[in-house]
Design an enzyme around this catalytic site. Sequence first.
Site, PDB file in Angstrom:
ATOM      1  N   SER A 100       0.844  -1.188   0.000  1.00 57.40           N
ATOM      2  CA  SER A 100       0.000   0.000   0.000  1.00 57.40           C
ATOM      3  C   SER A 100       0.886   1.247   0.000  1.00 57.40           C
ATOM      4  O   SER A 100       1.682   1.428  -0.918  1.00 57.40           O
ATOM      5  CB  SER A 100      -0.960  -0.061   1.190  1.00 57.40           C
ATOM      6  OG  SER A 100      -2.029   0.840   1.034  1.00 57.40           O
ATOM      7  N   HIS A 235      -7.757  -5.769   0.183  1.00 53.60           N
ATOM      8  CA  HIS A 235      -6.551  -4.944   0.242  1.00 53.60           C
ATOM      9  C   HIS A 235      -5.462  -5.583   1.096  1.00 53.60           C
ATOM     10  O   HIS A 235      -4.269  -5.456   0.803  1.00 53.60           O
ATOM     11  CB  HIS A 235      -6.907  -3.559   0.788  1.00 53.60           C
ATOM     12  CG  HIS A 235      -5.797  -2.570   0.690  1.00 53.60           C
ATOM     13  ND1 HIS A 235      -5.264  -2.165  -0.521  1.00 53.60           N
ATOM     14  CD2 HIS A 235      -5.087  -1.909   1.656  1.00 53.60           C
ATOM     15  CE1 HIS A 235      -4.287  -1.297  -0.304  1.00 53.60           C
ATOM     16  NE2 HIS A 235      -4.159  -1.131   1.004  1.00 53.60           N
TER      17      HIS A 235
END
Length: 271
Positions: A100, A235
Amino acid sequence: MSPHTDDPSSRDAWLRRYSAVSPTAEATLVCLPHAGGAPTFFRDWPGLLSPALDLVSVCYPGRQDRFHERCVTDMAEMAEEVAAAVAPLADRPLAVFGHSMGAAVGYEVARLLRARHGIRLAHLFVSGMVPPHRIPVGTRHLEGDAALAADILEQGGTDARMLADDELRAFVMPAIRADYQLMETYPRHAGDEVLDTPITAYYGRQDADVTAPVMREWGRYTDTPADTRSFDGGHFYLQEAARTLAADVEGRLLASVRGTAAGGPALLSPR
């Protein structure tokens, strides 16, 4: 330049090891956490890797034992500090894995290592993050704690009990807000620099923020091989896929290292 860049003790504060370095280690893998994340996110990875890799995790200011330090809200400063901290590790081939926000930081660190330190990464692994030209400017870092907490919880990477507890939330929110500001004010590059290191992009197939075609665009940031691989999950797919992911990272990194050993050094001539 950051006032801490040339201070060896300050550089050491950025790095964490959760296992002893093997004398047979062939490469060092530096792991960069997500927004709001801490180095302990990668605590279990040494047990998933062979002694061929030495794993080092980065601790950003404003969390864990660095809680008293000012959080970094500028990408250029963050990348400069991390690059200075990891450059001394280049006595063996060096690679970066970032998830991320850590993926964007990793790309910037790779640029600086080459330009300022003459170090070519053996491999750059980016996870759960669109390439730099796709990162949008944003203002969520200006919103209240509840809005930021809701966004974090939607991604599934933080214990809901921590953010639900007022005292604990007050403890972690400054770092989360700083990381959001860092990403939402990330400056666009005029020409998005192309690296001379292989890039592998990982993502979760149910991650609403990324798609396969967009992740393949990481290939424009290298003039050497680039690849993508997806996993089941959102995610934070890497929490469930840690063992498979770590094995894939190790296999690709050792292939890159052994190819580098055959084809030339990983250190560049001074520019």
